[in-house]
Scaffold this active site. Structure first.
Site, PDB file in Angstrom:
ATOM      1  N   GLY A 137     -18.335  50.049  89.970  1.00 44.20           N
ATOM      2  CA  GLY A 137     -17.634  49.082  91.037  1.00 44.20           C
ATOM      3  C   GLY A 137     -17.192  49.923  92.089  1.00 44.20           C
ATOM      4  O   GLY A 137     -17.706  50.813  92.281  1.00 44.20           O
ATOM      5  N   GLU A 138     -16.241  49.152  92.595  1.00 39.65           N
ATOM      6  CA  GLU A 138     -15.359  49.838  93.974  1.00 39.65           C
ATOM      7  C   GLU A 138     -16.137  49.980  95.207  1.00 39.65           C
ATOM      8  O   GLU A 138     -15.554  50.861  95.953  1.00 39.65           O
ATOM      9  CB  GLU A 138     -14.786  51.288  93.424  1.00 39.65           C
ATOM     10  CG  GLU A 138     -14.052  51.313  92.086  1.00 39.65           C
ATOM     11  CD  GLU A 138     -13.501  52.550  91.730  1.00 39.65           C
ATOM     12  OE1 GLU A 138     -13.756  53.572  92.537  1.00 39.65           O
ATOM     13  OE2 GLU A 138     -12.726  52.786  90.809  1.00 39.65           O
ATOM     14  N   GLY A 139     -17.459  49.735  95.169  1.00 43.20           N
ATOM     15  CA  GLY A 139     -18.262  50.039  96.108  1.00 43.20           C
ATOM     16  C   GLY A 139     -19.101  51.429  95.903  1.00 43.20           C
ATOM     17  O   GLY A 139     -19.739  52.126  96.982  1.00 43.20           O
TER      18      GLY A 139
END
Length: 341
Positions: free
Chosen positions: A308-310
């Site tokens: 996640g997190e980009g």
């Protein structure tokens, strides 16, 4: 002239605005494809890189697009469904990770630095989690519209590309609930380990989601009502950012399962709503490949990531930059004096 997306007083009003958003520039697409066919290489020999360059040309409206400014947004939220024990880590971790992002210590900070993206992290009322969707709607309509507006307002209209990511303990359950509600199947087919759920944790997630789907059966025909019933503020903000980017003709790189599931609400609303979006990578979360099939999208990368997190989107930005460097910098057959063009 396109009516501003936000503020939108109601879901009904927002639906009308979504269908009026701009499409890619057909002339720029044609010109970019012609340039690809004139470059010093066999046609199609750069594979997906050629398609990425043409994609960018269509949304930038020029035959030779460039990325001077890349923006990355990570939205963070907390979720009432955590009251059901679906999360292996406490919700305090959301705020702690936001602090880590802001201090520059997370993976996304390093990957944005490497790919040349300016990162902004936006915490959305972490002290006030959404409601438990197994007991009632996660958000009211006004809360959804507010979070969408906050996501839209974060988009820099001068950006050449937008990376989107998220952070929120419990939001892998939210993503699976959204996709189950929007696209059917069973919860077992959409849930994954998230931050580390074991087999019993997966069964619990599936039971909670199916109970939520039964409770909110009346909302399932309306994608925005599904977002209100099951979603979090970060999912709504991602939707708002995607729409704002479309209005400004900014191409978007979505991250993994959670980010793509949020944006999928817009696909369910209008099948062309994500035409300006790439999916940066195929997440190791099992629901993501199923979702990519539903959306008809192929991820840029497949690296076994599920952070996640980009993070996957940030890595994909490097590939996109490579595609544009070749598209813009290569000589044509005529320029190089090479026969065969």
């Amino acid at each position: 002239m396109i009516q501003p997306l936000f503020p939108a007083p109601s879901f009904s009003d927002l639906r009308d605005r979504v269908v009026a958003l701009p499409d890619a520039d057909a002339g720029a697409i044609k010109a970019a494809r012609a340039r690809q066919d004139s470059l010093t290489k066999p046609p199609g020999s750069l594979g997906r890189l050629e398609d990425l360059a043409v994609f960018m040309a269509g949304w930038h409206g020029v035959a030779r697009p460039r990325i001077a400014q890349a923006q990355a947004l990570v939205f963070a939220g907390n979720h009432g469904i955590c009251a059901q024990g679906v999360n292996p880590f406490p919700q305090e971790v959301t705020a702690q990770m936001v602090a880590n992002f802001q201090a520059g210590g997370a993976a996304i900070n390093q990957l944005c630095r490497a790919s040349g993206a300016e990162l902004t992290v936006i915490a959305l009322d972490l002290e006030r989690p959404t409601a438990d969707f197994s007991a009632g709607p996660a958000m009211r309509e006004a809360e959804v519209l507010d979070a969408m507006a906050r996501g839209a307002q974060a988009v820099d209209p001068g950006a050449d590309v937008l990376i989107l990511g998220e952070m929120g303990i419990g939001n892998s359950t939210v993503a699976a609930a959204l996709t189950r509600a929007l696209f059917g199947g069973t919860a077992d087919e959409w849930v994954g380990p998230g931050a580390g759920s074991d087999s019993e944790g997966l069964r619990l997630k599936a039971r909670v989601i199916e109970a939520g789907v039964a409770r909110h059966a009346a909302a399932l025909a309306d994608p925005l009502a599904v977002l209100a019933a099951f979603g979090g503020r970060e999912q709504a903000a991602i939707c708002g950012a995607v729409l704002a980017a479309r209005a400004a003709r900014i191409p978007v790189i979505l991250d993994g399962f959670i980010c793509t599931a949020a944006a999928a609400v817009l696909h369910a609303l209008d099948a062309g709503a994500l035409d300006h979006c790439l999916v940066g990578h195929a997440s190791a979360e099992p629901g993501h490949r199923r979702l990519l099939g539903v959306l008809g999208k192929k991820a840029v990368l497949d690296l076994g990531m599920r952070l996640g997190e980009g993070s996957g989107a940030a890595v994909a930005l490097g590939v996109l930059r490579a595609a544009l460097a070749a598209h813009d910098g290569m000589a044509t057959f005529a320029e190089a004096g090479v026969s065969g063009g």
